[in-house]
Design a protein around this motif. Structure first.
Motif, PDB file in Angstrom:
ATOM      1  N   GLY A 193       0.832  -1.197   0.000  1.00  0.00           N
ATOM      2  CA  GLY A 193       0.000   0.000   0.000  1.00  0.00           C
ATOM      3  C   GLY A 193       0.863   1.242   0.000  1.00  0.00           C
ATOM      4  N   ASP A 194       0.224   2.382   0.194  1.00  0.00           N
ATOM      5  CA  ASP A 194       0.984   3.633   0.105  1.00  0.00           C
ATOM      6  C   ASP A 194       1.048   4.384   1.428  1.00  0.00           C
ATOM      7  OD1 ASP A 194      -1.619   4.446   0.233  1.00  0.00           O
ATOM      8  OD2 ASP A 194      -1.516   5.761  -1.515  1.00  0.00           O
ATOM      9  N   GLU A 195       1.000   3.639   2.530  1.00  0.00           N
ATOM     10  CA  GLU A 195       1.066   4.286   3.838  1.00  0.00           C
ATOM     11  C   GLU A 195       2.383   5.024   4.037  1.00  0.00           C
ATOM     12  OE1 GLU A 195       0.057   1.584   6.975  1.00  0.00           O
ATOM     13  OE2 GLU A 195      -1.643   0.812   5.842  1.00  0.00           O
ATOM     14  N   GLU A 196       3.477   4.381   3.686  1.00  0.00           N
ATOM     15  CA  GLU A 196       4.789   5.016   3.808  1.00  0.00           C
ATOM     16  C   GLU A 196       5.677   4.538   2.670  1.00  0.00           C
ATOM     17  OE1 GLU A 196       7.426   2.395   6.807  1.00  0.00           O
ATOM     18  OE2 GLU A 196       5.698   3.362   7.755  1.00  0.00           O
ATOM     19  N   PRO A 197       6.604   5.376   2.232  1.00  0.00           N
ATOM     20  CA  PRO A 197       7.507   4.947   1.151  1.00  0.00           C
ATOM     21  C   PRO A 197       8.423   3.811   1.612  1.00  0.00           C
ATOM     22  CG  PRO A 197       7.981   7.208   1.838  1.00  0.00           C
ATOM     23  CD  PRO A 197       6.841   6.733   2.670  1.00  0.00           C
ATOM     24  N   VAL A 198       8.764   2.948   0.678  1.00  0.00           N
ATOM     25  CA  VAL A 198       9.618   1.803   0.982  1.00  0.00           C
ATOM     26  C   VAL A 198      11.025   2.095   0.440  1.00  0.00           C
ATOM     27  CG1 VAL A 198       9.971  -0.668   0.631  1.00  0.00           C
ATOM     28  CG2 VAL A 198       7.642   0.242   0.857  1.00  0.00           C
ATOM     29  N   PRO A 199      12.032   2.105   1.318  1.00  0.00           N
ATOM     30  CA  PRO A 199      13.398   2.388   0.879  1.00  0.00           C
ATOM     31  C   PRO A 199      13.948   1.293  -0.039  1.00  0.00           C
ATOM     32  CG  PRO A 199      13.201   2.577   3.274  1.00  0.00           C
ATOM     33  CD  PRO A 199      11.943   1.955   2.772  1.00  0.00           C
ATOM     34  N   THR A 200      14.823   1.690  -0.933  1.00  0.00           N
ATOM     35  CA  THR A 200      15.480   0.739  -1.831  1.00  0.00           C
ATOM     36  C   THR A 200      16.142  -0.380  -1.043  1.00  0.00           C
ATOM     37  OG1 THR A 200      15.966   2.518  -3.391  1.00  0.00           O
ATOM     38  CG2 THR A 200      17.240   0.502  -3.629  1.00  0.00           C
ATOM     39  N   ARG A 201      16.796  -0.023   0.026  1.00  0.00           N
ATOM     40  CA  ARG A 201      17.521  -1.003   0.845  1.00  0.00           C
ATOM     41  C   ARG A 201      16.608  -2.145   1.287  1.00  0.00           C
ATOM     42  NH1 ARG A 201      17.169  -0.991   5.964  1.00  0.00           N
ATOM     43  NH2 ARG A 201      16.667   1.213   6.126  1.00  0.00           N
ATOM     44  N   ARG A 202      15.381  -1.822   1.664  1.00  0.00           N
ATOM     45  CA  ARG A 202      14.453  -2.867   2.118  1.00  0.00           C
ATOM     46  C   ARG A 202      14.015  -3.760   0.959  1.00  0.00           C
ATOM     47  NH1 ARG A 202      11.598   0.861   6.120  1.00  0.00           N
ATOM     48  NH2 ARG A 202      13.015   0.736   7.874  1.00  0.00           N
ATOM     49  N   LEU A 203      13.732  -3.142  -0.184  1.00  0.00           N
ATOM     50  CA  LEU A 203      13.362  -3.954  -1.352  1.00  0.00           C
ATOM     51  C   LEU A 203      14.543  -4.831  -1.781  1.00  0.00           C
ATOM     52  CD1 LEU A 203      11.345  -1.313  -3.380  1.00  0.00           C
ATOM     53  CD2 LEU A 203      10.434  -3.422  -2.379  1.00  0.00           C
ATOM     54  N   LEU A 211       6.217   4.734 -10.491  1.00  0.00           N
ATOM     55  CA  LEU A 211       6.487   4.882  -9.067  1.00  0.00           C
ATOM     56  C   LEU A 211       6.639   6.355  -8.736  1.00  0.00           C
ATOM     57  CD1 LEU A 211       9.243   2.151  -8.407  1.00  0.00           C
ATOM     58  CD2 LEU A 211       6.755   1.914  -8.244  1.00  0.00           C
ATOM     59  N   SER A 212       6.484   6.669  -7.457  1.00  0.00           N
ATOM     60  CA  SER A 212       6.845   7.999  -6.973  1.00  0.00           C
ATOM     61  C   SER A 212       7.956   7.806  -5.949  1.00  0.00           C
ATOM     62  CB  SER A 212       5.637   8.718  -6.359  1.00  0.00           C
ATOM     63  OG  SER A 212       5.180   8.022  -5.220  1.00  0.00           O
ATOM     64  N   SER A 213       8.750   8.827  -5.775  1.00  0.00           N
ATOM     65  CA  SER A 213       9.901   8.740  -4.903  1.00  0.00           C
ATOM     66  C   SER A 213       9.845   9.873  -3.888  1.00  0.00           C
ATOM     67  CB  SER A 213      11.174   8.863  -5.747  1.00  0.00           C
ATOM     68  OG  SER A 213      12.313   8.911  -4.932  1.00  0.00           O
ATOM     69  N   THR A 214      10.156   9.532  -2.645  1.00  0.00           N
ATOM     70  CA  THR A 214      10.243  10.517  -1.579  1.00  0.00           C
ATOM     71  C   THR A 214      11.680  10.529  -1.089  1.00  0.00           C
ATOM     72  OG1 THR A 214       7.970  10.005  -0.925  1.00  0.00           O
ATOM     73  CG2 THR A 214       9.332  11.190   0.684  1.00  0.00           C
ATOM     74  N   PRO A 215      12.365  11.682  -1.183  1.00  0.00           N
ATOM     75  CA  PRO A 215      13.758  11.727  -0.731  1.00  0.00           C
ATOM     76  C   PRO A 215      13.861  11.799   0.790  1.00  0.00           C
ATOM     77  CG  PRO A 215      13.068  13.864  -1.541  1.00  0.00           C
ATOM     78  CD  PRO A 215      11.906  12.932  -1.747  1.00  0.00           C
ATOM     79  N   GLY A 216      15.058  11.592   1.279  1.00  0.00           N
ATOM     80  CA  GLY A 216      15.318  11.778   2.703  1.00  0.00           C
ATOM     81  C   GLY A 216      15.415  10.483   3.474  1.00  0.00           C
ATOM     82  N   ALA A 217      15.685  10.645   4.768  1.00  0.00           N
ATOM     83  CA  ALA A 217      15.907   9.497   5.648  1.00  0.00           C
ATOM     84  C   ALA A 217      14.670   8.606   5.741  1.00  0.00           C
ATOM     85  CB  ALA A 217      16.301   9.980   7.037  1.00  0.00           C
ATOM     86  N   ARG A 218      13.494   9.179   5.653  1.00  0.00           N
ATOM     87  CA  ARG A 218      12.253   8.400   5.723  1.00  0.00           C
ATOM     88  C   ARG A 218      11.660   8.199   4.332  1.00  0.00           C
ATOM     89  NH1 ARG A 218      10.161   8.169  11.115  1.00  0.00           N
ATOM     90  NH2 ARG A 218       8.252   7.462  10.124  1.00  0.00           N
ATOM     91  N   GLY A 219      12.483   8.405   3.328  1.00  0.00           N
ATOM     92  CA  GLY A 219      12.020   8.325   1.952  1.00  0.00           C
ATOM     93  C   GLY A 219      12.050   6.922   1.392  1.00  0.00           C
ATOM     94  N   GLY A 220      11.657   6.851   0.145  1.00  0.00           N
ATOM     95  CA  GLY A 220      11.630   5.572  -0.550  1.00  0.00           C
ATOM     96  C   GLY A 220      10.678   5.655  -1.730  1.00  0.00           C
ATOM     97  N   PHE A 221      10.105   4.519  -2.066  1.00  0.00           N
ATOM     98  CA  PHE A 221       9.259   4.417  -3.257  1.00  0.00           C
ATOM     99  C   PHE A 221       7.880   3.895  -2.903  1.00  0.00           C
ATOM    100  CE2 PHE A 221      13.628   4.104  -4.560  1.00  0.00           C
ATOM    101  CZ  PHE A 221      13.688   4.934  -5.659  1.00  0.00           C
ATOM    102  N   ARG A 222       6.927   4.284  -3.731  1.00  0.00           N
ATOM    103  CA  ARG A 222       5.575   3.735  -3.680  1.00  0.00           C
ATOM    104  C   ARG A 222       5.003   3.819  -5.086  1.00  0.00           C
ATOM    105  NH1 ARG A 222       3.148   8.473   0.170  1.00  0.00           N
ATOM    106  NH2 ARG A 222       4.825   7.747   1.417  1.00  0.00           N
ATOM    107  N   LEU A 223       3.916   3.127  -5.317  1.00  0.00           N
ATOM    108  CA  LEU A 223       3.279   3.203  -6.627  1.00  0.00           C
ATOM    109  C   LEU A 223       2.742   4.611  -6.849  1.00  0.00           C
ATOM    110  CD1 LEU A 223       1.209  -0.119  -6.889  1.00  0.00           C
ATOM    111  CD2 LEU A 223       3.475   0.371  -7.816  1.00  0.00           C
ATOM    112  N   ALA A 224       2.903   5.113  -8.060  1.00  0.00           N
ATOM    113  CA  ALA A 224       2.394   6.445  -8.404  1.00  0.00           C
ATOM    114  C   ALA A 224       0.952   6.364  -8.900  1.00  0.00           C
ATOM    115  CB  ALA A 224       3.274   7.093  -9.469  1.00  0.00           C
ATOM    116  N   ARG A 225       0.524   5.155  -9.276  1.00  0.00           N
ATOM    117  CA  ARG A 225      -0.825   4.941  -9.802  1.00  0.00           C
ATOM    118  C   ARG A 225      -1.395   3.678  -9.166  1.00  0.00           C
ATOM    119  NH1 ARG A 225       1.808   5.285 -15.386  1.00  0.00           N
ATOM    120  NH2 ARG A 225       1.100   3.152 -15.632  1.00  0.00           N
ATOM    121  N   PRO A 226      -2.699   3.512  -9.230  1.00  0.00           N
ATOM    122  CA  PRO A 226      -3.292   2.269  -8.717  1.00  0.00           C
ATOM    123  C   PRO A 226      -2.778   1.060  -9.510  1.00  0.00           C
ATOM    124  CG  PRO A 226      -5.000   3.918  -9.168  1.00  0.00           C
ATOM    125  CD  PRO A 226      -3.716   4.455  -9.715  1.00  0.00           C
ATOM    126  N   PRO A 227      -2.667  -0.101  -8.877  1.00  0.00           N
ATOM    127  CA  PRO A 227      -2.149  -1.296  -9.553  1.00  0.00           C
ATOM    128  C   PRO A 227      -2.899  -1.657 -10.837  1.00  0.00           C
ATOM    129  CG  PRO A 227      -2.402  -1.712  -7.206  1.00  0.00           C
ATOM    130  CD  PRO A 227      -2.991  -0.356  -7.471  1.00  0.00           C
TER     131      PRO A 227
END
Length: 159
Positions: free
Chosen positions: A21-31, A55-71
């Motif tokens: 889901g899109d609750e919080e961005p998922v960092p590359t490291r975790r993927l 995808l959309s990207s959020t920079p920063g320490a709490r950043g990461g990726f999420r889908l930019a559009r619905p699946p």
């Protein structure tokens, strides 16, 4: 036809992000950890998907990726085209006009040859098949429990 492994990585990451889901961005490291992939190379593939609007990207320490559009609005062809490019897979170089072919009349070369026509038809069918399938379709076709397992595992990684 051979696609690079980045297509597989991109599709699996899109599927995972859809399940999370899109609750919080998922960092590359975790993927990268989840799939045992090199983070730097995976990050480049994910950035390619950002540039394509998948995808959309959020920079920063709490950043990461999420889908930019619905699946359901992300086709497999969208991901393939973003990673591999939109160029035709088959490139006709008109070898029929070389060597002995030079003796043929110009009229013979006004239409594409049978090889180019057949290859184009096959490529269009392949592209249509990928365009008709979405990340939502992948979600629906996944083995029972795959989404829950992904969410549980991700929760353990962040908790």
């Amino acid at each position: 036809m051979r696609m690079g492994e980045g297509v597989e990585w991109g599709l699996h990451c899109c599927l995972t992000l859809a399940w999370l889901g899109d609750e919080e961005p998922v960092p590359t490291r975790r993927l990268a950890t989840w799939f045992d992939l090199p983070p730097a190379y995976l990050h480049k593939r994910l950035q390619t998907l950002v540039r394509a609007g998948i995808l959309s990207s959020t920079p920063g320490a709490r950043g990461g990726f999420r889908l930019a559009r619905p699946p359901e609005s992300i086709s497999l062809m969208d991901v393939v085209a973003a990673i591999e490019g939109k160029d035709d897979v088959f490139r006709c170089t008109e070898i029929r006009q070389r060597a002995q072919g030079r003796e043929a009349s110009e009229r013979e070369f006004r239409q594409p040859c049978g090889v180019a026509t057949a290859m184009r038809r096959a490529e269009l069918a392949w592209r249509r098949a990928l365009a008709e399938q979405t990340v939502a379709d992948l979600m629906a076709a996944a083995p029972p429990g795959a989404a829950d397992r992904t969410r549980r595992h991700y929760g353990r990684m962040t908790g």
